[in-house]
Motif scaffolding. Structure first.
Motif, PDB file in Angstrom:
ATOM      1  N   ASN A  60       2.551  -1.444   4.750  1.00 34.62           N
ATOM      2  CA  ASN A  60       2.004  -0.099   4.880  1.00 34.62           C
ATOM      3  C   ASN A  60       3.161   0.871   4.621  1.00 34.62           C
ATOM      4  O   ASN A  60       3.968   1.129   5.494  1.00 34.62           O
ATOM      5  N   LEU A  71       0.852  -1.201   0.000  1.00 33.81           N
ATOM      6  CA  LEU A  71       0.000   0.000   0.000  1.00 33.81           C
ATOM      7  C   LEU A  71       0.880   1.241   0.000  1.00 33.81           C
ATOM      8  O   LEU A  71       1.716   1.418   0.899  1.00 33.81           O
ATOM      9  N   GLN A  72       0.690   2.072  -1.007  1.00 34.39           N
ATOM     10  CA  GLN A  72       1.428   3.328  -1.079  1.00 34.39           C
ATOM     11  C   GLN A  72       0.447   4.482  -1.306  1.00 34.39           C
ATOM     12  O   GLN A  72      -0.632   4.283  -1.847  1.00 34.39           O
ATOM     13  N   LYS A 131      -4.165   4.637   3.830  1.00 36.70           N
ATOM     14  CA  LYS A 131      -3.481   3.331   3.957  1.00 36.70           C
ATOM     15  C   LYS A 131      -3.962   2.611   5.226  1.00 36.70           C
ATOM     16  O   LYS A 131      -4.318   1.437   5.184  1.00 36.70           O
TER      17      LYS A 131
END
Ligand code: AMP
Ligand code: MG
Length: 281
Positions: free
Chosen positions: A126, A67-68, A75
């Protein structure tokens, strides 16, 4: 439910360099409200849980979800709302912050490789090793020559994971600057969110264009078939949740997993069970 494959819809085409300012962060794919989409969100989230159970039981491959996104892009919320459906047994979340002294004393992929999922597991990053070509590049934390070489290192790393049976899927949570500011305001107005506020949020916002540019380079350079990037319209949190749970589900569905053969003769075991029940052993 619409039939279209979200993995095609939101996937960055390999070789393309999408312009983020041309992609609508408000997109909702025809859905109108959270209430209207809720059944669909629940459907995919539940199916995702079943498939994670199967992944764990099969114990042949693993899934790495990256997740960016910029600050306040959602996020943490994605992890809570969507991936929270997964069974914590066999699921890990790893946050990537400024490298610790020990991390900084190693090569940039060391901490990512160490946190990669074992067979049968799902791991969520994350933020991730991509920070080393994003924040590091925008603020010139290492010389250009060094970060330029990292795209190739990342591709090799992700290819190695793929060879091991780790499926990597990468999400960019795409929000507008206005939405980010609205979320900052919400944090300011809610004392239970004050802990999330940092000076950096406000400083980084000044580099919006530089970040968009750095992300566009990532999409162009690190988007192999083994490790696809998806750009998720994320101004509407519920649509973000829907799109991500669908893509994760569709990805796991495509693996055509199956339960392993039992290691025992089930008929024999059933006979034993009844014997014990009848004889009250
Ligand atoms: P948060 O996601 O709010 O917990 O913030 C984590 C911060 O750590 C972000 O500002 C990231 O840009 C920063 N960060 C993550 N990885 C790196 C890295 N490799 N080098 C420098 N800063 C990083
Ligand atoms: Mg933050």
């Amino acid at each position: 439910m619409s039939d279209s494959d979200y993995r095609k819809r939101f996937r960055v085409t390999p070789g393309d360099r999408p312009k983020l300012e041309k992609i609508d962060p408000n997109a909702r794919d025809g859905h109108t409200t959270k209430q209207e989409a809720q059944d669909e969100i629940t459907h995919y989230a539940q199916r995702m849980r079943e498939l994670q159970y199967l992944l764990h039981a099969e114990n042949k491959r693993s899934l790495l979800i990256v997740l960016q996104g910029l600050d306040a892009s959602g996020k943490d919320g994605t992890i809570r709302h969507v991936l929270g459906y997964m069974n914590p047994q066999g699921c890990h979340v790893r946050g990537f912050k400024q490298p610790t002294a020990i991390e900084a004393a190693h090569d940039f992929l060391w901490r990512a490789h160490k946190a990669a999922p074992a067979t049968g597991e799902v791991t969520i990053f994350n933020r991730s090793h991509y920070e080393d070509v994003l924040v590091v590049r925008v603020h010139e934390l290492v010389p250009k020559k060094k970060w330029l070489g990292r795209y190739e290192h990342i591709n090799t790393f992700e290819a190695l994971l793929a060879e091991h049976g780790t499926h990597v899927i990468k999400f960019f949570l795409h929000i507008s600057p206005e939405e980010q500011l609205a979320r900052f305001k919400k944090r300011l107005d809610d004392p239970t969110r004050w802990w999330k506020i940092s000076e950096a949020d406000y400083n980084e916002r000044l580099y919006w264009k530089e970040y968009q540019h750095a992300y566009e380079d990532v999409f162009e350079r690190c988007n192999s078939g083994d490790a696809p990037w998806y750009i998720i319209p994320a101004n509407h949190k519920w649509f973000r949740n829907l799109a991500i749970s669908r893509i994760v589900t569709e990805t796991m569905e495509s693996l055509q997993m199956s339960f392993p053969e039992p290691s025992v003769n089930i008929d024999d075991i059933r006979r034993k069970y009844h014997e014990i029940v009848e004889k009250k052993l």
